[in-house]
Design a protein around this motif. Structure first.
Motif, PDB file in Angstrom:
ATOM      1  N   ILE A   1     100.858  65.991  12.377  1.00  0.00           N
ATOM      2  CA  ILE A   1      99.725  65.098  12.639  1.00  0.00           C
ATOM      3  C   ILE A   1     100.026  63.684  12.151  1.00  0.00           C
ATOM      4  CG2 ILE A   1      97.314  64.647  12.048  1.00  0.00           C
ATOM      5  CD1 ILE A   1      96.824  67.628  12.036  1.00  0.00           C
ATOM      6  N   THR A   2     100.666  63.578  11.003  1.00  0.00           N
ATOM      7  CA  THR A   2     100.992  62.260  10.440  1.00  0.00           C
ATOM      8  C   THR A   2     101.920  61.481  11.364  1.00  0.00           C
ATOM      9  OG1 THR A   2     100.769  63.145   8.193  1.00  0.00           O
ATOM     10  CG2 THR A   2     101.939  61.049   8.441  1.00  0.00           C
ATOM     11  N   LEU A   3     102.913  62.186  11.957  1.00  0.00           N
ATOM     12  CA  LEU A   3     103.879  61.514  12.828  1.00  0.00           C
ATOM     13  C   LEU A   3     103.311  61.148  14.196  1.00  0.00           C
ATOM     14  CD1 LEU A   3     107.163  63.576  12.206  1.00  0.00           C
ATOM     15  CD2 LEU A   3     106.620  61.270  11.383  1.00  0.00           C
ATOM     16  N   SER A   4     102.338  61.914  14.687  1.00  0.00           N
ATOM     17  CA  SER A   4     101.940  61.756  16.086  1.00  0.00           C
ATOM     18  C   SER A   4     100.526  61.249  16.294  1.00  0.00           C
ATOM     19  CB  SER A   4     102.080  63.109  16.808  1.00  0.00           C
ATOM     20  OG  SER A   4     101.289  64.098  16.173  1.00  0.00           O
ATOM     21  N   SER A   5      99.739  61.108  15.203  1.00  0.00           N
ATOM     22  CA  SER A   5      98.348  60.725  15.398  1.00  0.00           C
ATOM     23  C   SER A   5      97.814  60.004  14.175  1.00  0.00           C
ATOM     24  CB  SER A   5      97.513  61.983  15.690  1.00  0.00           C
ATOM     25  OG  SER A   5      96.140  61.694  15.671  1.00  0.00           O
ATOM     26  N   SER A   6      96.724  59.289  14.392  1.00  0.00           N
ATOM     27  CA  SER A   6      96.044  58.629  13.272  1.00  0.00           C
ATOM     28  C   SER A   6      94.855  59.449  12.788  1.00  0.00           C
ATOM     29  CB  SER A   6      95.560  57.238  13.703  1.00  0.00           C
ATOM     30  OG  SER A   6      94.680  57.349  14.815  1.00  0.00           O
ATOM     31  N   ALA A   7      94.715  60.655  13.322  1.00  0.00           N
ATOM     32  CA  ALA A   7      93.599  61.533  12.932  1.00  0.00           C
ATOM     33  C   ALA A   7      93.760  61.953  11.478  1.00  0.00           C
ATOM     34  CB  ALA A   7      93.575  62.767  13.833  1.00  0.00           C
ATOM     35  N   PRO A   8      92.638  62.205  10.781  1.00  0.00           N
ATOM     36  CA  PRO A   8      92.707  62.598   9.351  1.00  0.00           C
ATOM     37  C   PRO A   8      93.203  64.043   9.193  1.00  0.00           C
ATOM     38  CG  PRO A   8      90.432  62.598  10.118  1.00  0.00           C
ATOM     39  CD  PRO A   8      91.250  62.045  11.235  1.00  0.00           C
TER      40      PRO A   8
ATOM     41  N   VAL B   1      96.947  73.807  15.829  1.00  0.00           N
ATOM     42  CA  VAL B   1      96.148  72.615  16.160  1.00  0.00           C
ATOM     43  C   VAL B   1      97.013  71.364  16.060  1.00  0.00           C
ATOM     44  CG1 VAL B   1      94.207  71.190  15.420  1.00  0.00           C
ATOM     45  CG2 VAL B   1      93.985  73.682  15.470  1.00  0.00           C
ATOM     46  N   ALA B   2      97.850  71.293  15.032  1.00  0.00           N
ATOM     47  CA  ALA B   2      98.729  70.126  14.854  1.00  0.00           C
ATOM     48  C   ALA B   2      99.695  69.987  16.024  1.00  0.00           C
ATOM     49  CB  ALA B   2      99.490  70.248  13.540  1.00  0.00           C
ATOM     50  N   MET B   3     100.184  71.114  16.527  1.00  0.00           N
ATOM     51  CA  MET B   3     101.091  71.071  17.680  1.00  0.00           C
ATOM     52  C   MET B   3     100.409  70.458  18.903  1.00  0.00           C
ATOM     53  SD  MET B   3     104.216  72.244  17.157  1.00  0.00           S
ATOM     54  CE  MET B   3     104.142  71.253  15.668  1.00  0.00           C
ATOM     55  N   GLY B   4      99.085  70.685  18.998  1.00  0.00           N
ATOM     56  CA  GLY B   4      98.355  70.079  20.110  1.00  0.00           C
ATOM     57  C   GLY B   4      98.373  68.557  20.051  1.00  0.00           C
TER      58      GLY B   4
END
Length: 434
Positions: free
Chosen positions: A36-43, A297-300
């Motif tokens: 998630i950290t690498l691919s999104s700004s979501a918390p 979920v992170a893979m999504g």
């Protein structure tokens, strides 16, 4: 960063964590955080909290600790010994003789424990000393035990089928029913091989030395009645629709406690030991499920599953070719991870591909369990091999060599359910028709 590079980095991080001895659940969750950290700004913290709660706070998953506890009760009381004693008198006239007690004993105990390791440990404690004392071939003793112990993953109530059902959102009741015929088929293959080996090696099969009349055999078989009654009740209550899987599991625990108390083998110590053993095992499994759910979920967020699914569709692979590739993938993963970890780790990535190829998810669950069974007797992380090594002190690779014929029979079983999928889908179809 392109998806291929990202996928390689995440895979590398996962293997570094696992090789470093980090718990599987924590390794999966850590890779999810990195994803998630690498691919999104979501918390990532908020997503983790929501996902972990959503994946574990389900009524369906409540069946898992109950079935684990039922197996622990039988494992720690005299009921498993009664089962062995009830089977032995009837095996003497079959080619292979008491080796069949290993196979049938594992099949029966698998139906009440749902655990491969518990099945191999329980039957092995009783059968290895007895069969060795009577002069049976050591490789056949240990090979049949290692192979038959894997029936604990397939014959219902199977813990790994519950995990797959929750992960893939497939009915656990239908999965349980689907596992019956493949489990019986695999048991039959093991018995046929044992009989064939015995006929080809008569000098290495000792004479049957249990002299009992028919009436004495029937009396000995009476010791099987409590365990068999419990199995029939649990499976029948699910098949007939009298109870959900969770309700049947609760009845199974109550039945195991009552039977062990009536037979005089339940003590306060065995009760506490069974409860604590079930608690430890259940917490481990549910912790893994939670970590894998977060990773799913992170893979999504990364888009990797969607890209892989599109790639499979563009390659237009026939289902047989896809299954051949997946069999190899599962076999390799099984050399490094336990079966439950393999299932929860791969479900999110593979199920979209499988659905895109038009493969039935119910049938796929039985296929996955069969392939994961193979990994239970492959080094370096074959759990049944570790169990038997602990019982005998033999080198793990020697035990794996002894189990090789049974590993090959599992490959035959996989081929049979691929060629004849009705082996897994016919019984659930009958359930749907009611």
């Amino acid at each position: 960063m392109d998806l291929l590079t990202q996928a390689l980095i995440l895979t590398g991080i996962l293997f570094v964590f696992l090789a470093g001895g980090l718990w599987v659940a924590m390794a999966l969750a850590a890779v999810g955080l990195v994803s998630i950290t690498l691919s999104s700004s979501a918390p990532p913290g908020l997503i983790m909290a929501t996902t972990v709660w959503g994946s574990t706070a389900t009524w369906t998953l409540a069946a898992l600790p109950l079935f684990v506890w039922m197996g622990e009760i039988l494992f720690r009381t005299r009921l498993s010994e009664d089962m062995f004693s009830g089977l032995a008198p009837w095996m003497g006239r079959l080619p292979g003789r008491l080796i069949h007690v290993n196979i049938l004993g594992c099949a029966v105990f698998a139906a009440v424990s749902g655990s491969s390791a518990a099945t191999a440990a329980t039957i092995g404690k009783m059968s290895i000393p007895e069969l060795s004392r009577r002069g049976y071939d050591e490789k056949l003793i240990l090979g049949s035990l290692a192979g038959s112990g894997t029936l604990g993953l397939l014959i219902p109530p199977s813990i790994i089928l519950i995990v797959y059902g929750v992960s893939a959102e497939v009915s656990i009741v239908r999965l349980f029913i689907a596992g019956i015929l493949p489990g019986l088929m695999l048991c039959g293959l093991f018995m046929a091989y044992t009989a064939g080996w015995s006929l080809l090696n008569p000098s290495r099969t000792p004479a049957f030395d249990i002299k009992m009349s028919l009436l004495e055999k029937i009396r000995a078989s009476g010791r099987l009645v409590p365990v068999l009654s419990l199995i029939v009740f649990v499976i029948a209550s699910i098949y007939q629709g009298w109870a959900t899987a969770t309700e049947a599991a609760a009845c199974g625990v109550a039945g195991a406690l009552i039977i062990s108390a009536v037979t005089g083998s339940l003590s306060w110590k065995s009760f506490i030991d069974s409860l604590m053993g079930a608690t430890r095992t259940s917490c481990m499994i549910i912790f893994i499920v939670a970590g894998a759910s977060f990773l799913s979920v992170a893979m999504g967020f990364t888009g990797i599953p969607r890209t892989l699914t599109q790639l499979i569709q563009e390659m237009n692979l026939p289902p047989y070719a896809l299954l051949a590739v997946l069999t190899l993938v599962f076999a390799v993963l099984g050399c490094f991870l336990d079966g439950i970890s393999v299932v929860v780790l791969t479900t999110a990535i593979l199920l979209p591909m499988v659905e895109a190829a038009g493969i039935d998810l119910l049938w796929f669950g039985i296929y996955v369990v069969l392939v994961v069974e193979m990994s239970q007797i492959t080094p370096p992380v074959g759990f049944n091999l570790f169990v038997i090594q602990g019982l005998t002190g033999r080198n793990i690779f020697w035990i794996a060599y002894a189990a090789l014929p049974f590993f090959l029979l599992m490959i035959v079983a996989v081929a049979l359910i691929v060629l004849f999928p009705e082996i897994a889908t016919w019984l659930p179809g009958q359930l749907s028709d009611r």
